[in-house]
Structure formats: C-alpha cells, structure tokens
Design a protein around this motif. Structure first.
Motif, mmCIF file in Angstrom:
data_model
loop_
_atom_site.group_PDB
_atom_site.id
_atom_site.type_symbol
_atom_site.label_atom_id
_atom_site.label_comp_id
_atom_site.label_asym_id
_atom_site.label_seq_id
_atom_site.Cartn_x
_atom_site.Cartn_y
_atom_site.Cartn_z
ATOM 1 N N ALA A 60 -3.471 -3.313 2.886
ATOM 2 C CA ALA A 60 -4.094 -2.658 4.062
ATOM 3 C C ALA A 60 -3.731 -1.178 4.073
ATOM 4 N N TYR A 61 -4.684 -0.337 4.482
ATOM 5 C CA TYR A 61 -4.489 1.115 4.545
ATOM 6 C C TYR A 61 -4.372 1.539 6.010
ATOM 7 N N ALA A 62 -3.436 2.463 6.274
ATOM 8 C CA ALA A 62 -3.287 2.997 7.639
ATOM 9 C C ALA A 62 -4.497 3.865 7.986
ATOM 10 N N LYS A 63 -4.813 3.911 9.273
ATOM 11 C CA LYS A 63 -6.020 4.629 9.740
ATOM 12 C C LYS A 63 -5.927 6.127 9.484
ATOM 13 N N ASP A 64 -4.676 6.675 9.496
ATOM 14 C CA ASP A 64 -4.523 8.114 9.282
ATOM 15 C C ASP A 64 -4.543 8.492 7.814
ATOM 16 N N GLY A 65 -4.623 7.483 6.923
ATOM 17 C CA GLY A 65 -4.719 7.751 5.493
ATOM 18 C C GLY A 65 -3.452 8.228 4.836
ATOM 19 N N LYS A 66 -2.288 8.127 5.509
ATOM 20 C CA LYS A 66 -1.048 8.634 4.933
ATOM 21 C C LYS A 66 -0.318 7.590 4.094
ATOM 22 N N ARG A 67 -0.521 6.291 4.411
ATOM 23 C CA ARG A 67 0.204 5.251 3.668
ATOM 24 C C ARG A 67 -0.598 3.959 3.682
ATOM 25 N N PHE A 68 -0.270 3.070 2.766
ATOM 26 C CA PHE A 68 -0.850 1.734 2.764
ATOM 27 C C PHE A 68 0.250 0.741 2.420
ATOM 28 N N ALA A 69 -0.030 -0.564 2.697
ATOM 29 C CA ALA A 69 0.989 -1.601 2.511
ATOM 30 C C ALA A 69 0.403 -2.753 1.706
ATOM 31 N N SER A 70 1.271 -3.423 0.995
ATOM 32 C CA SER A 70 0.848 -4.601 0.220
ATOM 33 C C SER A 70 1.855 -5.728 0.435
ATOM 34 N N GLY A 71 1.322 -6.968 0.464
ATOM 35 C CA GLY A 71 2.179 -8.146 0.644
ATOM 36 C C GLY A 71 1.971 -9.122 -0.514
ATOM 37 N N SER A 72 3.044 -9.792 -0.909
ATOM 38 C CA SER A 72 2.981 -10.588 -2.140
ATOM 39 C C SER A 72 3.616 -11.965 -1.947
ATOM 40 N N ALA A 73 3.371 -12.812 -2.960
ATOM 41 C CA ALA A 73 3.991 -14.133 -2.967
ATOM 42 C C ALA A 73 5.492 -14.039 -3.202
ATOM 43 N N ASP A 74 5.959 -12.852 -3.593
ATOM 44 C CA ASP A 74 7.411 -12.670 -3.799
ATOM 45 C C ASP A 74 8.137 -12.409 -2.475
ATOM 46 N N SER A 76 7.818 -10.161 -0.259
ATOM 47 C CA SER A 76 8.131 -8.767 0.076
ATOM 48 C C SER A 76 6.874 -8.005 0.504
ATOM 49 N N VAL A 77 7.149 -6.959 1.283
ATOM 50 C CA VAL A 77 6.106 -5.999 1.714
ATOM 51 C C VAL A 77 6.542 -4.629 1.237
ATOM 52 N N ILE A 78 5.635 -3.937 0.558
ATOM 53 C CA ILE A 78 5.939 -2.587 0.077
ATOM 54 C C ILE A 78 5.034 -1.586 0.800
ATOM 55 N N ILE A 79 5.659 -0.480 1.290
ATOM 56 C CA ILE A 79 4.918 0.626 1.922
ATOM 57 C C ILE A 79 4.724 1.701 0.865
ATOM 58 N N GLU A 85 3.030 6.396 -4.161
ATOM 59 C CA GLU A 85 4.463 6.242 -4.376
ATOM 60 C C GLU A 85 5.000 5.226 -3.374
ATOM 61 N N GLY A 86 5.809 4.275 -3.833
ATOM 62 C CA GLY A 86 6.431 3.296 -2.957
ATOM 63 C C GLY A 86 7.596 3.913 -2.231
ATOM 64 N N ILE A 87 7.635 3.763 -0.909
ATOM 65 C CA ILE A 87 8.704 4.420 -0.140
ATOM 66 C C ILE A 87 9.577 3.431 0.612
ATOM 67 N N LEU A 88 9.116 2.168 0.802
ATOM 68 C CA LEU A 88 9.892 1.216 1.593
ATOM 69 C C LEU A 88 9.518 -0.200 1.170
ATOM 70 N N LYS A 89 10.516 -1.078 1.230
ATOM 71 C CA LYS A 89 10.272 -2.481 0.891
ATOM 72 C C LYS A 89 11.114 -3.346 1.810
ATOM 73 N N TYR A 90 10.473 -4.355 2.419
ATOM 74 C CA TYR A 90 11.231 -5.313 3.223
ATOM 75 C C TYR A 90 10.657 -6.702 2.949
ATOM 76 N N THR A 91 11.421 -7.752 3.314
ATOM 77 C CA THR A 91 11.063 -9.115 2.899
ATOM 78 C C THR A 91 10.959 -10.046 4.088
ATOM 79 N N HIS A 92 10.260 -11.162 3.852
ATOM 80 C CA HIS A 92 10.176 -12.287 4.796
ATOM 81 C C HIS A 92 10.798 -13.506 4.126
ATOM 82 N N ASN A 93 10.814 -14.659 4.842
ATOM 83 C CA ASN A 93 11.375 -15.886 4.284
ATOM 84 C C ASN A 93 10.364 -16.639 3.434
ATOM 85 N N ASP A 94 9.091 -16.297 3.585
ATOM 86 C CA ASP A 94 8.042 -16.971 2.818
ATOM 87 C C ASP A 94 7.094 -15.915 2.257
#
Length: 1127
Positions: A60-74, A76-79, A85-94
């Motif tokens: 998904a892309y932010a409305k202001d066009g400054k960043r986008f995010a991706s979610g995976s089966a691993d 994790s979510v990467i900003i 350029e990847g600037i942030l990564k955080y995880t869930h339990n699933d």
C-alpha cells in the motif's frame, strides 16, 4: 466501453497485490518475496526490492506519496520511502494479510491472521489489537476516521483510529461466505460513506457506515479476489476466479469485461485520476489496459440525449439548458431521438419513450413501448412509429411491438444514417454508404432512391431545409455541396469532419475541422473562427457542437455572411441572415445600408429591430411623400445623408435637386454657420443677416453669451443683446450699447435703463432716462433707489412730480418706523387723509402702550393738522371743532402722564402741589366721557393722597368716598382703606392757602368745583401753567370794534417798550412824606412777559419753561427744538 492493452509483463511468481504511487508514475507489485517497481508509462521494470524472506501478500502507498508499506508471510511489515529505501520494519505473530494507509493522517494499518496493528510516524511503537478471526482485507474511510476490517468468518468490524470497535456487521452467509475484498467509495458526491464488500459466497454488497445494507446482494457467479474503485468512485473493478476483470457501476450493475486472463485475477487497481487499469494474476502476468468510453448519444434539433455513468441517459435541451435523467439500471448501448420519441437500447431490450405533451419545452418522458429482444446493430434510429436498425449493409424497420416490417440490403457498408423528417409512419431517411452512394429511403417504401454517387466514402451528410441541396463530408475531409435535382457539384471546401445546414436559412451551412468552425453563405467565401469539436446541428444563430463527451450550443453571430450580402447590395437576403442572429451594431449597419440603397422596407424592419424611432419617422415621412407623388430620389437620399451626419453630401444633393434652402436650414439647425456662409457665398444680405441672428441664437443656447451679444449687435438685434448683457450683469457692455443708440430708439434704451437699475447702477440709469427725456421714470428711479435729495431737487424744478416723490418718501419713513417724519411728509405732499390716519394710529398706539406724553404730543399735532385743513372754507367748521377736541385731549393726556408715573413708578418727579393741581385739573375736565387709557381711580387716588398731605382734608375725604364706589386695583386697596379711616380724624375743611383765586373777579373758588375749570362767579375759564398746573395771572380780553384778528396778533407781537433809567433807585413823594426805594425788577423785565411764556397754545411760568427747555432741548409740550427757526 472497450479496453486497449497498453503493455504486459510477466513475473516469475503470483502477483498478490499492487499499488500505484499517488502521482501515477510508478507501480509497486507484490510478486513472490520481492517488490517490483514498474514505470507505468511503458511497463519498464525499474527496480526489484528485496527485504522480505517469504511471499509478499500485500502492498500500500501513502496518500502523500512519501512512503509505502509491504506485508509478507514472514510476519513482518516493511516501511519504504518513495526513493525505494527501507526505513522501518516491525512484526506480527502471524503472516500479514493486508496493509492500508490512512488517507488523512497517513497512519498505517497492518492486519495478520490473529491481530492488527496501527503505526504512525510519530509513534515509536505499534499499537496492536487482537482479532477473533483471520483478517483478509481492510480499508479506511475518506476522512480517515474509521477502518473497516473484513474477516474470514464473514464479519465486518469497523474500528476508529484507536482500534476500538464501533460497528460490527454480521452477514447472513457467515463463515460460508468469507470476505476477500472490501473498499470504501472515494466519491465526494455521496452524503454517506459507502462500503463495497465482495465475498466468496459470490456476492457483491454495499453497506453504510452505520452497518445498514444498501440495496440487495448482487450475484457475481465467481469467487472475487479483488475489488477497487475508480478515483472518483463512479465505477468498480472486480476480478477473481472467472479469470477476467469486470467493470461495474457504483451501484453494482455489470457493464462489461476489461480484459480476459489465463489464470485467477488476484489484484486489479485503477491508475489515479485516469482510465488506466492494471491487472495482476496467479501466473504472474501483469496487464496494463486503457479503458475507452465511447460516446453514445443522439441529437434532433435542440434536444440532445447522451449516456451518463454507462447506465443513465440524460436528455438536454440545448436552448434552455434543462436536463432530465432517465435511470435504466443497465448498460446503455445505443440512443436515438426524434421529435417526441426517445429510443434506448439495453443489452436485452429496447425501450421507447415519448414526451408527456407536445410542448416544445416539455422534458418529461414516459415509457411508450418495450421491445424485449436482444439486438446487435451498429446504428439505431427512431421514427414516429418505427425503430430502424443498421447492421453492416442491412437496414431493418421494426414496429414498436418488435415486428419487422421492412428490410433494405445495401451494396456497401452503411456509414451514416439520419432521419430528415416527414409525416408520421412515412419519414425519410438519408443514408450514406462507404462506396460513396447517398440514398433516400422512406420507411413505408421498399425501394431506396439513389440521390447521387461520388467516388469517395461518406463520413457525414446533411440535406438543406428545402431539400434542394446536399452537403457531404467524405473520408478525405472534404465538404462537397450538391444540387440534388441536377446532381451538380456546387462547391467544395477542404478540412471538414462534419457538416450541418442551417434549418432556418436555405443558403447557409457550417462545417468543422482542423480546430475551426467554417460558415458559408451562398457562394461567398468561407468565414472562419476557432472552435474545437464536431458540428452536429445548425439552428438559426446557434451551432450545436460535440466536444469530447459534452454537447454545447454555441451562439455564433451571423455578421460575416450578412456583410457579404450587403457588399452586393442584396438587402433582403442580408435581412434574412440578420434574423438568424446578429449584434445590434450589425442590425444598425444593415438598416443604414438599406436606407442608403433606398430599400425602405428592409430598412424599416431593421430600424424597428433596434428601436430607432428617429429613422423610422424619416422612413415614414419619405413613404408619405412618395404616396403624394414625389419621385426625386436625390432629395430622399439627401434627407437620409442629413440624418446620418453626412451633411456635405446632403447639401450637394439638396443643391442638385434645386432645394438650396433646405441645405441652408440644415446647416443653421446644426449650428454649422461657417459651412452655411460658404454655401451662401456672396448671396442676399438679408439672408446673411438672418444667418447671423440664428448663429447668435445658437451661441446663446450653448452658453456662449459674449459671442451671442456681439453677433446680435452686428445683426442689429439690440434688444436681445441688451437682454443677455443684463442677465449676465455686464454693465460695461450695456453702457456701450446705451451710448451708441440713438435717443429715438426708446425701447432698447428703456431696457438698458431697466437693467442699470436692476444691477444697482442708478447713475447710468439716470443718464439713460435723461437721454430719452423720461423725467417721470427718473423720478421713480430716485424714489426706488431712495436717493431723496436728488428726488427733492427734481421736485423743486418740476412740481408736478410732488406726489410721486413725497408719498413714497412718507411710506418709506413709515416703513422705517419714522412715523412723525412720515406724517409730515404726507402733510407736505397734500395727502391730509394719510397724514391724519398716521397720527391717529400713532396716538392710539401710544395710549395703548401707556406712553401718555407721546399721546399728548400726537394729539397736539393732530389739532395743528386740523387747524391747517380749516383754512379750507368748506371744512372750516368741522376742522375747528376737531382742533378744539384734539387740543383738549392733548391737555388731558399731558397732565395724566404725571399721574400715571406717580401711581406706577416707585419715585415721583413732581412736587405734591403739582400732582394736587393736575389731579384737580383732570377731575374737573373729566365731567363727561373718560378718554381711553385715563384712569379715574388713579386720578382720585393721587388727589386723595396729595390733598391729605397738603391739608385739604375735606377734598381728600371726598376723593376717598368716590374711590369707595369704584373698582380699585388690589395694590391700592389697603392704602385706600387706611386713608379712608385716617382722614376721619382730620378736620372737615381745606387749607385756605390752596383755594384758587379768579384773577378777573377776585373770587375764591372751592377746590371741588362742580362747574369745572371756570370761576363760579364770573364763569371765566382758568388758564393753567402747562408744567405746574397753577392758575396763571391771565385774563381773557375782547377786541374793540374795528380791530381785526390779524391786527391784534401784530400788536401782541410788537416789542414792549423798555424803561431806561440811570439807577435802580426810585423816589416816591406823597403828601406827607418822601421815600426812596431800590427797584430790582426793572432789569429783569425783558422782551418776554414777566409772568408767563406762551408757546403752542399753552402757557408756562417763564422760569419753569426755561428749566424744562434746558432739560429736554425742546418745548416740553410741542417738542419744537430751541434751534428750530420755524414758527
């Protein structure tokens, strides 16, 4: 609608999700465990992004066009930044199932199988919330206030920005209909937020934010994997197990297929603010399509029907701009409109509508017929009772019940078809074929009529209003115009893509092409103006133009073709063009040209249009003259030129027609005097003088009085020159005119004198009156200007003007409150009546105002006036009677003046003896009527007080007794009552010193004399001093016979002889003795009487008189000044 593939690429793994950068330049795809970045313009892979260790499910892309995010089966979510350029990564339990950015706050929602998290750039940690079921999809509302979560259990949970659940929607299918895609509508036109929901129960549903369902579920017949809206929310894209992307309306009506694929469609999105669609499939195929929405419309005269939102039809009245929407709720494929009929082709039927009424402005349609059949056709035409279907080379005519009545087979493809009118059920059709044939077909006839055949294919055609001419646009963009009857090519014009005849004018057509609108009238050159679009109709001055997807009525002034007709003096044709629509300036130009061409009928119509009454009156007058037999066109044209301001041309025509006088009148009326003089040349001096006079009149009217005066003088119109000069106060000019005029010219000189007087220059007025010898006016001038000395001097020389001088003088004196002088002036003027009336009024006023001294003086003057009038023998007796009466009143008021001052003022200026004598004198004089203003109470009160003070107690008691019988003022009441009591204590007698003596018979008279102011013994009237009112030592004598009154007066006025003595001692001898006495009285005897002074018929003691004269500088009685020499 059709989809055109722009580019296609294939990834190695399944494409689960994709997102556009908000500006539409980049496309981010989730393929396998990588993100692929594409350039949307040509499908170039810009860069693969590696960061996840397992399959990427969402992006998904932010409305202001400054960043986008991706979610995976691993898990994790990467900003990522827009610079990839990847600037942030955080995880869930699933594993991460979906991600979505808040469109306002740019807060990121990331959803996994067991929970969802909310992250924003301002927070350091991610707030996570548990979920009772697997979350498969999520979407934020437009305002960013709420987040909708779609569950595998079929439940929709709506949360606020803090993750708290506000609404829970439990759908009937439950876990048997797991949700796979949800999306809020981005439409700004909707009043409520609308959530579109696609589930694997193969249903499409819509819900409000409150959880209320909108409408019914729509069956899809496939398992939907993705759902997305167009940028403005007008359409929905759905893809899934049917291996294609379908286009739906925002209400869920299927419109068609965007693109068929070889495997399941897992994702599809619309490029922001465009009609481009990207599709991602199970097999890794990425397809980029452009959607082309074709214009479906129909036009008949001023009604235009077109498709809107694919399922609606809007009928627009191009003149009134009224619009009506017809909701069909199905895909509209074709539209046809004709008069009061409207036909709409839907996928499975054709609907025929009709107007409610025959009103040309009525916009209300109702269904007339339904033809429930599926038709495939290229073109659709509706008539009054039939439907015409065009299928390649074949035309079919169907009744409104769906029965095929006729069919026509053409030699070539049908490129254009149009209804050209006709009776109901017998309308004519104009058909153009690809092979260049142009046919006319009547719906009630099996036979097609070939109008003509040309070498090139037909693109567009139209027939003129009279059916005599045919305009064709061919495939080479050439507009060709034919005569239908002769088949002759009249003319052709290049750069045309559409053509239309004017429905109101046979010889006018317009065609468009190359960004220009071309208007052609008859065989004249084409007039061009810039215009984008296609011309589809031409009605009067309105051209109906289709540009992009909108139809507009363009108001085009028909000025150019009108002027083309005017250049060839074709006035009637120019008038017909003007009637289609030109500006007021063009109408006026047409009117003027027709008038100059003596085409009065056209000119009259044109001037009527611009409401020019002046020219209409001219035309009417010319027509009347023509009826009377006038035929001189030069004279008519001269009148026209004069009205138009072409004065020199008009003058030449007047001269040529032998009417020079009309030219002269025209120039003078227009104040063009120099041109008039040139036109006259060296003509008649009389006419020249008349011209100068007119010029002066004009100068006067335009407020140039100086020039007007000079012109009037040169023209001999002195009266007008004097009037202007006088009105403007130009005294110097008036002097010059007056001195130059001969004295025989009386009227202008009198006008000069009048203005001199008006302008306050009496000297010049007098000079003018003397010049003409008008002495009476001169006298009136002196009187009006109050120059009395000059008036009196003139009166001395000319006694006949005495009345004209003294009467106004007296009136002027009276107006200035100089009444005494006014009275004298009236008397001097011989106006005795006015003199007496003035004095009588003055006297009355003085009495009313308690000015008794003035009243006495005025009565004395009245008596003297009567004495003067008595010199007339006819009035002698009457006037002498009045003389004695007024003299008596003068004496009374003169005495009462002291009584009034004594009773009204706090201090008395008179001695008690004087007041005593005055009150006795008044009491004895008031034996009969009491004059106005004299109070008996005041007189008796004074007498009582002074009698008591001087010892005349008897008289005082009598006065108090008299007062008891009178109505006394309150202020005297106490004093009178006290005096009445105290006088009783005094002896009932009068002091002998106060008893008056008669100097004739030496008799002592009582203080209260019943006979009045006369001796009780000898009846001799007493003579009182006018100051102290003592009885004077005077005795009346009678003249001896033979001595006249005049001789007696002269003897009295003789100077008394003086006794000259050397010394003041006087020796007196008697029989018994001699005595010597000092005589001190000899020198004191002068010219005057030793006892009295005589003046104004009143007597005074000499000493009293001298003192009073010194006090008042005049006689106290008649007020004659001591330095006045008059008698």
């Amino acid at each position: 609608m059709r989809a055109v593939l722009t580019w296609r690429d294939k990834a190695e793994q399944c494409v689960y999700d994709l997102a556009f950068k908000p500006d539409g330049t980049q496309l981010i795809l989730a393929a396998g465990n990588r993100l692929l970045v594409y350039d949307t313009s040509d499908g170039t892979l810009l860069q693969p992004l590696k960061g996840h260790k397992d399959t990427v499910y969402c992006v998904a892309y932010a409305k202001d066009g400054k960043r986008f995010a991706s979610g995976s089966a691993d898990k994790s979510v990467i900003i990522w930044t827009s610079k990839l350029e990847g600037i942030l990564k955080y995880t869930h339990n699933d594993s991460i199932q979906c991600v979505s950015y808040n469109p306002v706050t740019h807060q990121l929602a990331s959803c996994s199988s067991s929970d969802f998290g909310l992250w924003s750039p301002e927070q350091k940690s991610v707030s996570k919330h548990k979920s009772s079921s697997k979350i498969t999809c999520c979407s934020w509302t437009n305002d960013g206030q709420y987040l909708a979560l779609g569950m595998f259990s079929g439940v929709i949970s709506i949360r606020n920005r803090n993750g708290e659940e506000k609404v829970k929607i439990e759908r009937p299918g439950g876990s048997l209909s797991p949700l796979w895609s949800i999306c809020w509508s981005p439409s700004r036109e909707e009043h409520n937020d609308i959530l579109a929901v696609a589930d694997w129960g193969q249903k499409l549903s819509f819900y409000q934010l409150s959880g209320k369902q909108i409408g019914k579920d729509r069956s899809l017949n496939f398992d939907p994997c993705c759902l997305s809206y167009f940028t403005k929310g007008e359409y929905i894209l759905l893809g899934g197990s049917d291996k294609q992307v379908s286009l739906f309306t925002k209400d869920g009506v299927r419109l068609g297929t965007v693109g068929e694929q070889n495997s399941w469609v897992w994702t599809c999105k619309v490029k922001p603010d465009s009609n481009y669609v990207v599709v991602g499939c199970q097999d890794g195929t990425i397809s980029f399509y452009q959607l082309i929405f074709s214009t479906v419309h129909g036009l008949y005269k001023d009604r235009y029907a077109y498709r809107d939102s694919m399922t609606d039809v809007i009928v627009q009245h191009l003149i009134t701009e009224q619009k009506v929407r017809i909701k069909c709720k199905e895909l509209v494929k074709k539209i046809a409109i004709y008069k009061n009929r409207l036909a709409i082709q839907l996928p499975e039927k054709i609907l025929v509508y009709e107007l409610y009424s025959d009103d040309s402005l009525d916009m209300r349609y109702r269904v007339k017929e339904k033809i429930v059949r599926k038709f495939e056709c290229n073109l659709l035409v509706v008539c009054a009772d039939h439907i015409i279907l065009c299928q390649e080379k074949r035309l079919q005519c169907l009744s409104f019940s769906g029965v095929k009545e006729r069919e026509w087979q053409m030699e070539s493809l049908i490129r254009y078809i149009k209804v050209i009118g006709g009776p109901p059920g017998r309308e004519g059709l104009l058909v153009g074929l690809k092979n260049g044939q142009i046919l006319k077909i009547f719906v009630d006839s099996l036979f097609a009529i070939v109008l003509l055949k040309q070498a090139t294919a037909v693109r567009c055609l139209d027939m003129s209003a009279s059916r005599n001419k045919l305009a064709v646009v061919d495939e080479n963009d050439t507009c060709l115009v034919y005569d239908i009857h002769t088949k002759e090519l009249l003319f052709q014009e290049p750069n045309a893509n559409s053509v239309a005849w004017n429905t109101q004018c046979e010889d006018m057509l317009c065609f468009s092409g190359g960004g220009y609108l071309n208007i052609k009238a008859s065989t004249f050159p084409v007039h061009q103006q810039k215009l984008q679009g296609f011309v589809v109709g031409y009605n009067g001055s309105r051209i109906f133009c289709l540009h992009a997807f909108s139809m507009s009525a363009v108001e085009v002034p028909q000025s150019a073709p009108m002027y083309q007709y005017l250049d060839r003096k074709m006035f009637r044709e120019a008038y017909q063009i003007a009637c289609l629509g030109v500006t007021d300036t063009d109408w006026r130009e047409l009117a003027m040209e027709a008038l100059e061409g003596l085409e009065f009928e056209t000119a009259k119509k044109a001037f009527t249009r611009v409401q020019d009454l002046r020219y209409l009156e001219l035309i009417n007058s010319i027509e009347e003259r023509k009826k009377r037999g006038e035929t001189n066109n030069d004279l008519f044209l001269a009148d026209v030129f004069s009205y138009q301001g072409k004065f020199h041309e008009a003058a030449r025509l007047y001269k040529r027609s032998g009417h020079e006088n009309l030219a002269l009148d025209m120039y003078t009326d227009l104040r063009m005097f120099e041109y008039a003089k040139d036109f006259l040349g060296s003509g008649d001096p009389k006419e020249t003088k008349m011209l100068i006079t007119k010029q002066a009149d004009w100068a006067r009217n335009i407020n140039e009085p100086k020039a007007a005066v000079e012109m009037y003088i040169s023209a001999g119109e002195h009266g007008k020159a004097i009037e202007i000069s006088g009105d403007h106060g130009w005294v110097d000019t008036l002097i010059d005119i007056a001195r130059k005029l001969d004295k025989a010219e009386r009227e202008p000189l009198l006008m000069c004198a009048h203005y001199f007087k008006k302008l306050d220059n009496p000297g010049y007025a007098a000079e003018t009156y003397l010049k003409i010898g008008d002495l009476k006016s001169l006298v009136h001038l002196h009187v009006d200007t109050q120059r009395w000395d000059e008036a009196f001097a003139l009166g001395e020389k000319h006694p006949e003007f005495k009345d004209d001088i003294y009467v106004p003088y007296a009136q002027w004196l009276a107006e200035n409150d100089r009444f005494e002088e006014a009275q004298k002036a009236f008397h001097k003027a011989g106006r005795q009546g006015e003199a007496v009336r003035v004095l009588e009024q003055l006297t009355h006023n003085a009495v009313v105002e308690s000015r008794f001294n003035d009243a006495a003086y005025y009565y004395w003057m009245l008596s003297m006036q009567c004495l003067d009038i008595a010199q007339d023998p006819a009035q002698k007796d009457v006037m002498l009677g009045k003389f004695h009466h007024f003299q008596h009143l003068a004496e009374l008021y003169h005495g009462y003046h002291a009584i009034q001052r004594y009773t009204e003022e706090p201090f008395s200026f008179h001695l008690p003896e004087t007041l005593f004598n005055i009150s006795r004198f008044l009491l004895h004089s008031l034996t009969k009527d009491t004059p106005l203003g004299i109070s008996k109470v005041n007189t008796l009160f004074t007498l009582a007080k002074q009698s008591k003070a001087l010892g005349a107690y008897k008289l005082a008691r009598h006065a108090y007794d008299k007062l008891q019988g009178l109505q006394t003022p309150a202020r005297f009441q106490k004093s009178i009552e006290l005096g009445s009591l105290t006088i009783r204590s005094k002896p009932f007698q009068d002091s002998e010193e106060l008893v008056p003596l008669c100097y004739r018979c030496s008799t002592n008279n009582p203080l209260l004399n019943n006979l009045g102011n006369v001796c009780i013994n000898c009846r001799q009237p007493f003579v009182f001093s006018a100051s102290s009112y003592e009885v004077l030592h005077l005795v009346e004598f009678y003249l001896e016979e033979g001595i006249t009154d005049e001789e007696a007066v002269s003897l009295i006025d003789l100077e008394a002889p003086r006794h000259k003595r050397e010394n003041k001692w006087q020796e007196i001898a008697s029989n018994t003795s001699q005595t010597l006495r000092l005589d001190e009285t000899l020198d004191s005897m002068g010219d005057d009487d030793p006892f009295t002074a005589k003046l104004s018929f009143e007597m005074f003691h000499s000493e009293d008189y001298e003192l009073l004269v010194l006090q008042h500088t005049c006689c106290p009685y008649c007020r004659r000044r001591i330095d006045d020499p008059s008698p």
